[in-house]
Design an enzyme around this catalytic site. Structure first.
Site, PDB file in Angstrom:
ATOM      1  N   HIS A  82       5.867 -36.730   4.256  1.00 45.88           N
ATOM      2  CA  HIS A  82       7.112 -36.498   5.007  1.00 45.88           C
ATOM      3  C   HIS A  82       7.729 -35.191   4.520  1.00 45.88           C
ATOM      4  O   HIS A  82       7.642 -34.865   3.333  1.00 45.88           O
ATOM      5  CB  HIS A  82       8.071 -37.673   4.790  1.00 45.88           C
ATOM      6  CG  HIS A  82       9.235 -37.643   5.719  1.00 45.88           C
ATOM      7  ND1 HIS A  82      10.300 -36.797   5.538  1.00 45.88           N
ATOM      8  CD2 HIS A  82       9.483 -38.330   6.863  1.00 45.88           C
ATOM      9  CE1 HIS A  82      11.155 -36.960   6.526  1.00 45.88           C
ATOM     10  NE2 HIS A  82      10.688 -37.892   7.346  1.00 45.88           N
ATOM     11  N   GLU A  87       6.840 -34.014  13.056  1.00 41.87           N
ATOM     12  CA  GLU A  87       8.278 -34.042  12.839  1.00 41.87           C
ATOM     13  C   GLU A  87       8.773 -32.623  12.525  1.00 41.87           C
ATOM     14  O   GLU A  87       8.666 -32.176  11.371  1.00 41.87           O
ATOM     15  CB  GLU A  87       8.631 -34.962  11.665  1.00 41.87           C
ATOM     16  CG  GLU A  87       8.249 -36.408  11.872  1.00 41.87           C
ATOM     17  CD  GLU A  87       9.098 -37.341  11.023  1.00 41.87           C
ATOM     18  OE1 GLU A  87       9.625 -38.304  11.600  1.00 41.87           O
ATOM     19  OE2 GLU A  87       9.247 -37.110   9.815  1.00 41.87           O
ATOM     20  N   GLY A 132      17.330 -35.665  11.585  1.00 43.42           N
ATOM     21  CA  GLY A 132      18.703 -35.997  11.206  1.00 43.42           C
ATOM     22  C   GLY A 132      19.746 -35.020  11.723  1.00 43.42           C
ATOM     23  O   GLY A 132      20.896 -35.048  11.266  1.00 43.42           O
ATOM     24  N   ASN A 180      11.497 -45.408   9.849  1.00 47.43           N
ATOM     25  CA  ASN A 180      11.511 -44.945   8.453  1.00 47.43           C
ATOM     26  C   ASN A 180      12.944 -45.090   7.948  1.00 47.43           C
ATOM     27  O   ASN A 180      13.816 -44.323   8.339  1.00 47.43           O
ATOM     28  CB  ASN A 180      11.059 -43.477   8.412  1.00 47.43           C
ATOM     29  CG  ASN A 180      11.163 -42.877   7.018  1.00 47.43           C
ATOM     30  OD1 ASN A 180      11.430 -43.578   6.041  1.00 47.43           O
ATOM     31  ND2 ASN A 180      10.957 -41.580   6.927  1.00 47.43           N
ATOM     32  N   SER A 188      15.260 -37.030  15.387  1.00 49.38           N
ATOM     33  CA  SER A 188      16.389 -37.327  16.275  1.00 49.38           C
ATOM     34  C   SER A 188      15.983 -38.105  17.530  1.00 49.38           C
ATOM     35  O   SER A 188      16.536 -37.880  18.611  1.00 49.38           O
ATOM     36  CB  SER A 188      17.156 -36.047  16.637  1.00 49.38           C
ATOM     37  OG  SER A 188      17.725 -35.469  15.467  1.00 49.38           O
ATOM     38  N   LYS A 220      13.978 -44.541   5.022  1.00 49.31           N
ATOM     39  CA  LYS A 220      14.282 -43.567   3.959  1.00 49.31           C
ATOM     40  C   LYS A 220      14.999 -44.287   2.803  1.00 49.31           C
ATOM     41  O   LYS A 220      14.691 -45.430   2.521  1.00 49.31           O
ATOM     42  CB  LYS A 220      15.088 -42.393   4.541  1.00 49.31           C
ATOM     43  CG  LYS A 220      14.408 -41.791   5.775  1.00 49.31           C
ATOM     44  CD  LYS A 220      15.001 -40.493   6.223  1.00 49.31           C
ATOM     45  CE  LYS A 220      14.230 -39.976   7.435  1.00 49.31           C
ATOM     46  NZ  LYS A 220      14.681 -38.677   7.884  1.00 49.31           N
ATOM     47  N   GLU A 244      10.628 -34.445   3.823  1.00 51.07           N
ATOM     48  CA  GLU A 244      11.594 -34.617   2.723  1.00 51.07           C
ATOM     49  C   GLU A 244      10.865 -34.694   1.386  1.00 51.07           C
ATOM     50  O   GLU A 244      11.371 -34.219   0.369  1.00 51.07           O
ATOM     51  CB  GLU A 244      12.458 -35.862   2.990  1.00 51.07           C
ATOM     52  CG  GLU A 244      13.477 -35.580   4.094  1.00 51.07           C
ATOM     53  CD  GLU A 244      13.895 -36.780   4.915  1.00 51.07           C
ATOM     54  OE1 GLU A 244      13.628 -37.929   4.513  1.00 51.07           O
ATOM     55  OE2 GLU A 244      14.499 -36.560   5.989  1.00 51.07           O
TER      56      GLU A 244
HETATM   57  P1  13P Z   1      15.819 -39.031  12.281  1.00 51.18           P
HETATM   58  O1  13P Z   1      15.303 -39.942  13.361  1.00 51.18           O
HETATM   59  O2  13P Z   1      16.995 -39.598  11.531  1.00 51.18           O
HETATM   60  O3  13P Z   1      16.038 -37.639  12.797  1.00 51.18           O
HETATM   61  O4  13P Z   1      14.665 -38.914  11.172  1.00 51.18           O
HETATM   62  C1  13P Z   1      13.364 -38.647  11.577  1.00 51.18           C
HETATM   63  C2  13P Z   1      12.465 -38.847  10.426  1.00 51.18           C
HETATM   64  O5  13P Z   1      12.473 -38.070   9.479  1.00 51.18           O
HETATM   65  C3  13P Z   1      11.578 -40.019  10.447  1.00 51.18           C
HETATM   66  O6  13P Z   1      10.622 -39.953   9.450  1.00 51.18           O
END
Ligand code: 13P
Length: 242
Positions: free
Chosen positions: A93, A163, A169, A9, A202, A11, A95
């Site tokens: 997601h 997740e 992150g 992803n 992560s 983002k 976010e």
């Molecule tokens: P990270 O791998 O940067 O922690 O992000 C995970 C994520 O949100 C994938 O959709």
């Protein structure tokens, strides 16, 4: 059997200069039982589709609208994603749930739109740190799963990604026992036992193998470590070996 899938992803990251990473990834050859997916920003879908044509790398969107077309400034439909070369779309997601107030009901409606466009929906669920501290992880995750998964969801059209919000992150990951607890519960609850269950939060080359060793983890949804072909290639190799 659930399919193994390494999903990246990107983002809100990636300019045309970063297409070099996809070119490098296309050169990595995973075992045939491991799917490889990149979900770039929508601006890069079409150029990526040209680069990935005929390769093992598939593409996905990061969100879609519930409608097919119309007066929705700034939104993108599932049909548009499919038309640009996407095979998957990430939905719900954390976010988007946080930044755009997306509810699980809306996510289910988006998943229905994705299915009608022939896309595979990757439906995300996960608890916040406060919810984990309150002992509510399984309640939160399983109720998100039930409310976000539309009728008609099968292993052929839906993937679930667990997740934990606090692991995204941050460089912090749950213990293997914590991941296993949630994935075992997801396996027992999904409407089709063959649905692929991804872990996200992560994931890095250094921790991928142990996470993929868990019985009900079929792959990963990777953020930061999917931006560089070398790191994502190492995660793909770990999944191949699992
Ligand atoms: P990270 O791998 O940067 O922690 O992000 C995970 C994520 O949100 C994938 O959709």
């Amino acid at each position: 059997m659930p399919c193994k899938l390494a999903a990246g992803n990107w983002k809100m990251n990636g300019l045309r200069a970063d297409l070099v990473e996809l070119r490098a990834l296309v050169a990595v050859q995973p075992a045939p039982d491991c799917g490889v997916l990149i979900c770039p920003p929508a601006t890069l879908l079409a150029p990526m589709a040209e680069i990935a044509a005929g390769s093992h790398v598939q593409l996905g969107g990061q969100d879609c609208h519930t409608g097919k077309s119309g007066a929705h400034t700034g939104d993108i439909s599932a049909d548009m994603l499919a038309d640009a070369g996407a095979r998957y779309v990430i939905l719900g997601h954390s976010e988007r749930r946080a930044d755009h107030g997306e509810s699980s009901d809306l996510v289910a409606e988006k998943a229905r739109a994705a299915h009608s466009a022939g896309l595979i929906a990757i439906i995300c669920v996960g608890e916040t740190e406060a919810e984990r501290d309150a002992g509510a992880t399984l309640d939160v995750v399983l109720s998100q799963l039930k409310a976000s998964t539309p009728a008609g969801a099968t292993a052929a059209n839906t993937v679930i990604a667990y997740e934990p919000v606090w692991a995204i992150g941050t460089g912090r990951t749950p213990t293997l026992e914590q991941i296993a607890e949630v994935h075992d519960a997801l396996r027992a609850t999904v409407p089709d036992a063959d649905m692929s269950l991804l872990y996200g939060g992560s994931v890095k080359p250094g921790n991928a193998a142990e996470i993929f060793g868990l019985a009900n983890v079929d792959g990963a949804l990777v953020g930061g470590a999917s931006l560089k072909a070398a790191d994502f290639g190492a995660i793909i190799s770990a999944l191949d070996a699992a």
